[in-house]
Design a protein around this motif. Structure first.
Motif, PDB file in Angstrom:
ATOM      1  N   ARG A  39      -1.780-121.535  62.005  1.00 56.26           N
ATOM      2  CA  ARG A  39      -2.015-120.541  63.067  1.00 56.26           C
ATOM      3  C   ARG A  39      -1.488-121.059  64.394  1.00 56.26           C
ATOM      4  N   VAL A  40      -1.812-122.306  64.672  1.00 55.44           N
ATOM      5  CA  VAL A  40      -1.393-122.890  65.946  1.00 55.44           C
ATOM      6  C   VAL A  40       0.131-122.862  66.033  1.00 55.44           C
ATOM      7  N   ALA A  41       0.784-123.204  64.936  1.00 56.46           N
ATOM      8  CA  ALA A  41       2.248-123.291  64.932  1.00 56.46           C
ATOM      9  C   ALA A  41       2.914-121.917  65.040  1.00 56.46           C
ATOM     10  N   LEU A  42       2.249-120.883  64.554  1.00 57.19           N
ATOM     11  CA  LEU A  42       2.902-119.564  64.486  1.00 57.19           C
ATOM     12  C   LEU A  42       2.711-118.710  65.735  1.00 57.19           C
ATOM     13  N   ASP A  44       3.917-118.707  68.656  1.00 58.62           N
ATOM     14  CA  ASP A  44       5.073-118.296  69.448  1.00 58.62           C
ATOM     15  C   ASP A  44       5.886-117.222  68.756  1.00 58.62           C
ATOM     16  N   SER A  45       5.989-117.336  67.440  1.00 60.33           N
ATOM     17  CA  SER A  45       6.880-116.410  66.747  1.00 60.33           C
ATOM     18  C   SER A  45       6.183-115.151  66.245  1.00 60.33           C
ATOM     19  N   TYR A  46       4.848-115.144  66.286  1.00 61.96           N
ATOM     20  CA  TYR A  46       4.124-113.953  65.819  1.00 61.96           C
ATOM     21  C   TYR A  46       3.122-113.475  66.861  1.00 61.96           C
ATOM     22  N   ASP A  47       2.793-112.203  66.757  1.00 61.10           N
ATOM     23  CA  ASP A  47       1.710-111.633  67.542  1.00 61.10           C
ATOM     24  C   ASP A  47       0.439-111.878  66.715  1.00 61.10           C
ATOM     25  N   CYS A  48      -0.350-112.842  67.142  1.00 59.11           N
ATOM     26  CA  CYS A  48      -1.434-113.335  66.280  1.00 59.11           C
ATOM     27  C   CYS A  48      -2.799-112.766  66.630  1.00 59.11           C
ATOM     28  N   TYR A  49      -3.533-112.381  65.608  1.00 60.25           N
ATOM     29  CA  TYR A  49      -4.929-111.958  65.734  1.00 60.25           C
ATOM     30  C   TYR A  49      -5.789-112.900  64.904  1.00 60.25           C
ATOM     31  N   PHE A  50      -6.778-113.504  65.555  1.00 63.83           N
ATOM     32  CA  PHE A  50      -7.665-114.436  64.866  1.00 63.83           C
ATOM     33  C   PHE A  50      -9.084-113.872  64.914  1.00 63.83           C
ATOM     34  N   LEU A  51      -9.600-113.618  63.710  1.00 65.35           N
ATOM     35  CA  LEU A  51     -10.854-112.871  63.579  1.00 65.35           C
ATOM     36  C   LEU A  51     -12.063-113.786  63.371  1.00 65.35           C
ATOM     37  N   LEU A  52     -13.113-113.491  64.135  1.00 65.01           N
ATOM     38  CA  LEU A  52     -14.407-114.149  63.929  1.00 65.01           C
ATOM     39  C   LEU A  52     -15.213-113.223  63.039  1.00 65.01           C
ATOM     40  N   ALA A  53     -15.364-113.601  61.770  1.00 65.38           N
ATOM     41  CA  ALA A  53     -16.000-112.696  60.803  1.00 65.38           C
ATOM     42  C   ALA A  53     -17.522-112.837  60.880  1.00 65.38           C
ATOM     43  N   ASN A  54     -18.074-112.476  62.031  1.00 65.00           N
ATOM     44  CA  ASN A  54     -19.527-112.677  62.204  1.00 65.00           C
ATOM     45  C   ASN A  54     -20.350-111.681  61.378  1.00 65.00           C
ATOM     46  N   MET A  55     -19.780-110.499  61.113  1.00 65.28           N
ATOM     47  CA  MET A  55     -20.463-109.558  60.225  1.00 65.28           C
ATOM     48  C   MET A  55     -20.626-110.191  58.835  1.00 65.28           C
ATOM     49  N   HIS A  56     -19.576-110.850  58.375  1.00 65.40           N
ATOM     50  CA  HIS A  56     -19.646-111.476  57.046  1.00 65.40           C
ATOM     51  C   HIS A  56     -20.698-112.575  56.988  1.00 65.40           C
ATOM     52  N   ALA A  81      -9.880-125.869  70.878  1.00 62.40           N
ATOM     53  CA  ALA A  81      -9.613-127.306  70.801  1.00 62.40           C
ATOM     54  C   ALA A  81      -8.402-127.580  69.913  1.00 62.40           C
ATOM     55  N   ALA A  82      -8.299-126.828  68.830  1.00 59.04           N
ATOM     56  CA  ALA A  82      -7.204-127.051  67.878  1.00 59.04           C
ATOM     57  C   ALA A  82      -5.860-126.600  68.442  1.00 59.04           C
ATOM     58  N   GLY A  83      -5.889-125.806  69.503  1.00 54.05           N
ATOM     59  CA  GLY A  83      -4.625-125.396  70.123  1.00 54.05           C
ATOM     60  C   GLY A  83      -4.355-123.903  70.082  1.00 54.05           C
ATOM     61  N   ILE A  84      -5.345-123.123  69.683  1.00 53.02           N
ATOM     62  CA  ILE A  84      -5.153-121.675  69.756  1.00 53.02           C
ATOM     63  C   ILE A  84      -5.266-121.269  71.223  1.00 53.02           C
TER      64      ILE A  84
END
Ligand code: TRP
Length: 364
Positions: A39-42, A44-56, A81-84
């Motif tokens: 995720r961190v690496a991608l 720049d090249s992608y429009d990234c969505y990172f989901l917090l699955a709190n419902m799950h 911290a990881a770079g997101i």
């Protein structure tokens, strides 16, 4: 209109990614090599969505809402911290995006009961989490919900660990079926042609991480998992890392005993020692019992892991305390706005295809 090169959320023309984590505690090295690193690496090249699955998280811990909230905030800290980078990527809090819950209903109609109940990851969870006869009606629903998590953002790629592959398969099935039923896409259409042929949803592909399954510390029979107590967390300090690495057991007795360079210790070596020449050398020596002790390898390994984690620890420290938490909450709120702009558009398109367009709604 935003500038064409804008990288913020929904204004981007880059291909999209969606992936996420269920907040069950802090992230560990298994998450890192399975998906977070990608995720961190991608970004720049992608429009990234990172989901917090709190419902799950409520599927198994509905009695612990406070823990779920705390874990949700911890995961965001781990991500940052990881770079997101929240300026480039969109953080999606599942429970604040109503389109996800609505799409879940529609997809539940397109997947068969047996598709859901036969999902190998679900079956495995029911067995290993001791849920066999006691799981809620909502528990299996999360797999359908995951289809909606993904498709609400119409991504091309879903970077996940190996265990999630059956969920992505279900999601692909739901996307195909929707497009065929409601958008006139032919049954013979290739997966990557669905959108060109008028489908609302792309048929997204799973992108499995560099290491599909990292074992936990110990004998390596189990995968790394917080609940099994065999995890090295991204937020562990250097001493803890060394202590946990020392728990890896190979059964080898002495530095001159020929060893198996495919054992649990070497799974870690391959995952975290970045100098390939050194990895090859360690393997050779190990295979021949050329005076190389497990203890020595563990030291080198812990050092390599600490090199990886050090910048994460430094970034994480910025989010300590109540002020740090306020910053995190602010990032979550900004993400919710961007996420809803995209998900609402998807829901509108889907409802239109289903002849459910009774006027466009705007979320306050
Ligand atoms: N089920 C995933 C896990 O436990 C988390 C998740 C929820 C997810 N929705 C998702 C992952 C959508 C990828 C895409 O790890």
């Amino acid at each position: 209109m935003t500038a064409p090169h804008s990288t913020t959320g929904n204004a981007s023309t880059k291909p999209r990614i969606l992936t996420g984590d269920t907040p069950t505690g802090r992230l560990h090295l298994g998450h890192w090599v399975g998906s977070v690193e990608r995720r961190v690496a991608l970004q720049d090249s992608y429009d990234c969505y990172f989901l917090l699955a709190n419902m799950h998280a409520f599927t198994t811990r509905f009695d612990k809402p406070g823990d779920i909230r705390a874990d949700t905030i911890e995961i965001v800290k781990d991500w940052l911290a990881a770079g997101i980078d929240p300026d480039r990527s969109t953080i999606v809090l599942q429970t604040e995006v109503p389109a996800i819950a609505e799409l879940t209903w529609f997809f539940a109609m397109l997947l068969s009961f047996n598709d859901v109940m036969g999902n190998p990851t679900l079956v495995h969870e029911l067995e290993t989490k001791g849920l066999k006869d006691s799981y809620s009606f909502g528990f299996p629903m999360y797999t359908v919900g995951q289809c909606a998590d993904i498709l609400a953002f119409r991504p091309e790629l879903v970077p996940v660990g190996e265990d999630q592959a059956p969920h992505i398969e279900m999601c692909r099935k739901a996307a195909r079926k929707f497009n065929q039923l409601y958008c006139g896409v032919s049954n013979r259409a290739e997966d990557d042609r669905h959108v060109q042929e008028g489908g609302v949803f792309p048929v997204p592909r799973a992108l499995i991480g560099r290491i599909g399954r990292l074992p936990g510390v110990g004998d390596g029979k189990q995968k790394m998992s917080k609940s099994l107590g065999n995890a090295i967390f991204l937020s562990d300090d250097p001493k803890e890392v060394q202590k946990k690495i020392n728990k890896i057991t190979t059964g080898r007795q002495s530095p001159t005993e020929p060893g198996d360079p495919d054992n649990v210790l070497f799974k870690f070596v391959e995952a975290f020692i970045t100098d390939e020449g050194r990895v090859a050398e360690l393997k050779d020596k190990y295979r021949c019992g050329d005076n190389i002790g497990d203890g020595h390898i563990k030291q080198e390994l812990a050092q390599a892991i600490n090199v990886l984690l050090e910048p994460m620890r430094a970034r994480r420290a910025k989010f300590d305390g109540p002020e740090g938490e306020a910053v995190v909450l602010d990032i979550i709120r900004k993400g919710v706005k961007k996420a809803n702009a995209t998900a609402e558009e998807t829901l509108y398109l889907a409802k239109k295809a289903m002849k459910l367009d009774f006027g466009r709604r705007v979320l306050a």
